[in-house]
Design an enzyme around this catalytic site. Structure first.
Site, PDB file in Angstrom:
ATOM      1  N   GLU A 248     -56.423  79.514 -61.278  1.00 39.66           N
ATOM      2  CA  GLU A 248     -56.519  78.826 -62.781  1.00 39.66           C
ATOM      3  C   GLU A 248     -57.642  77.887 -62.783  1.00 39.66           C
ATOM      4  OE1 GLU A 248     -54.544  79.316 -65.663  1.00 39.66           O
ATOM      5  OE2 GLU A 248     -56.429  78.526 -66.009  1.00 39.66           O
TER       6      GLU A 248
ATOM      7  N   LYS B 191     -68.070  82.670 -63.628  1.00 37.69           N
ATOM      8  CA  LYS B 191     -66.760  82.377 -64.593  1.00 37.69           C
ATOM      9  C   LYS B 191     -66.608  83.224 -65.543  1.00 37.69           C
ATOM     10  CE  LYS B 191     -67.170  77.314 -63.936  1.00 37.69           C
ATOM     11  NZ  LYS B 191     -67.792  76.219 -64.397  1.00 37.69           N
TER      12      LYS B 191
HETATM   13  N1  HSE Z   1     -70.413  72.540 -61.842  1.00 36.70           N
HETATM   14  C1  HSE Z   1     -69.557  73.024 -62.920  1.00 36.70           C
HETATM   15  C2  HSE Z   1     -69.560  72.760 -64.401  1.00 36.70           C
HETATM   16  C3  HSE Z   1     -68.016  72.283 -62.336  1.00 36.70           C
HETATM   17  O1  HSE Z   1     -70.248  71.785 -64.603  1.00 36.70           O
HETATM   18  O2  HSE Z   1     -68.961  73.243 -65.110  1.00 36.70           O
HETATM   19  C4  HSE Z   1     -66.860  72.825 -62.801  1.00 36.70           C
HETATM   20  O3  HSE Z   1     -66.884  74.360 -62.438  1.00 36.70           O
END
Ligand code: HSE
Length: 408
Positions: free
Chosen positions: A124, A200
């Site tokens: 998650e 992501k």
């Molecule tokens: N470096 C990532 C960001 C951390 O700034 O979203 C979270 O995945």
């Protein structure tokens, strides 16, 4: 009692440790059992830190301890995380991770290994930090054919772009602040160049469309080319600049991209500022839903990891299903993807507008200021835009405009 082990005592690992200690009572109530941190693995020592009581430097100790039922992997990166996670699953331990690099590269394989060993592989926290999105995709959005999943998925770049706009900070100053606050990756180029958001959106699209979207197939651009002048000009035109990760179906074709885009004032992403992230999901029956929250940072990310630990603790005898086939998702060439474009020019205002009208099939909006002229073209395919832009003399920058469906 359910024993867990945490791999990595960095920002997120120490957050998981603290979340469990702070909310022990409520967590145990929700898990319907007592959760105990039996080990924390890290190469370093932490003199005087409460973690000392459970600190180990040896992964084999954790692996061979049959009492450990859940392993939390928060080391990040692929080495040695991939090997450790695989072996933990093969040894009958569920794994909860925040590691998007690992999930994007090996998600379906690790889900298969988990199922073969009747344990769970949960992630998650890998997308959108503390925002619940993976579980809603699995349990709530199941009646729809998903047509689009888009997000502001990187807290660091959103924070930088926001601080550049609201406080007039230079890029480097804003990045430094993000790093000091623990939002940025160890190597901030993963944030700045879009690699983090790319992984992501690959994970989220794979879950939304059910097959594997290889992150290497997603055309990705970062925010390094965005200047303060662009942010000001976009604002004058009624837009904000955001790093957008998107995957959507347009007339049967699936397109994906990570790129800075102009977001119109009436789009739900417009007001998503600072370290906040948002994920928009459009279903063919549901229309648009949006999920919003802190996309990076110690406690939000740790909270999402611990929610997975609680889920795994409640399902120790069987695998929590996650629909994600190893079969590859085919993307269409973005050359045919139609959208408007923002263009900024510093000189020859009248000439630029008249040229642009001819080259791009129309200009929808223009604004003039101290920084020159900004304009938004009529919708045009990426390929036609690039050809026309090459012929436009005097332009200094261009940025895509976020495509929005009429029916939101
Ligand atoms: N470096 C990532 C960001 C951390 O700034 O979203 C979270 O995945």
């Amino acid at each position: 009692m359910i024993n867990i082990a945490i791999l990595g005592y960095g920002t997120v690992g120490s957050g998981v440790f603290e979340v469990i200690r702070t909310n022990q009572e409520i967590i145990d109530r929700n898990a319907k059992d007592e959760l105990r941190i039996k080990y924390v693995l890290d190469l370093r020592n932490f003199p005087g830190d409460p973690v000392e009581e459970v600190l180990t430097h040896d992964f084999e100790t954790i692996l061979q301890d049959a009492e450990v039922k859940i392993v939390v992997e928060v080391m990040g990166g692929l080495k040695p995380a991939y090997d450790f996670v695989k072996r933990a699953l093969q040894n009958g331990k569920s794994v909860c991770t925040s590691n998007k690099e690992l999930v994007a590269a090996h998600g379906p394989e690790l889900l298969r290994i988990a199922a073969e060993n009747r344990v769970s592989f949960l992630f998650e926290a890998s997308c959108g930090g503390g925002i619940p999105i993976i579980r809603p995709l699995q349990t709530s959005l199941t009646a729809d054919r998903i047509e689009e999943i888009s997000g502001i998925l990187n807290g660091t770049t959103n924070y930088i772009l926001t601080k550049m706009k609201t406080e007039g900070l230079q890029f480097e100053e804003a990045l430094k602040l993000a790093q000091e606050n623990g939002f940025a990756e160890r190597d901030p180029s993963a944030d700045i160049e879009g690699g983090d958001a790319c992984r992501k959106i690959a994970i989220l699209s794979s879950l939304a469309f059910g097959k594997t979207l290889d992150f290497k197939d997603i055309p990705t651009e970062g925010i390094a080319g965005i200047t303060h002048k662009d942010i000001e000009m976009a604002e004058a035109l009624g837009y904000a600049v955001k790093l957008i990760a998107t995957c959507s179906e347009v007339e049967g074709e699936l397109h994906a991209a990570v790129a800075p885009m102009l977001i119109k004032r009436d789009h739900p992403f417009f007001a998503v500022d600072g370290v906040f992230n948002a994920i928009l999901v459009r279903g063919n029956m549901l229309g648009v839903t949006m999920y919003y929250g802190r996309g990076a940072g110690k406690y939000p990310t740790a909270s999402a990891v611990v929610s997975d630990v609680i889920a795994a603790a409640g399902s120790l005898q069987e695998t929590i299903p996650i629909r994600w086939k190893e079969e590859k998702l085919a993307l269409s060439d973005n050359a045919d993807w139609v959208r408007g474009y923002y263009i900024r020019a510093e000189r020859n205002v009248e000439e630029i507008v008249s040229q642009a009208k001819k080259l791009f099939g129309g200009v929808e909006r223009t604004v003039e200021g101290e920084a020159g002229i900004g304009l938004i073209t009529a919708p045009i395919s990426e390929k036609d835009f690039e050809e026309a832009y090459a012929k436009l003399s005097g332009a200094v920058n261009r940025i895509r405009v976020m495509y929005t469906r009429e029916r939101n």
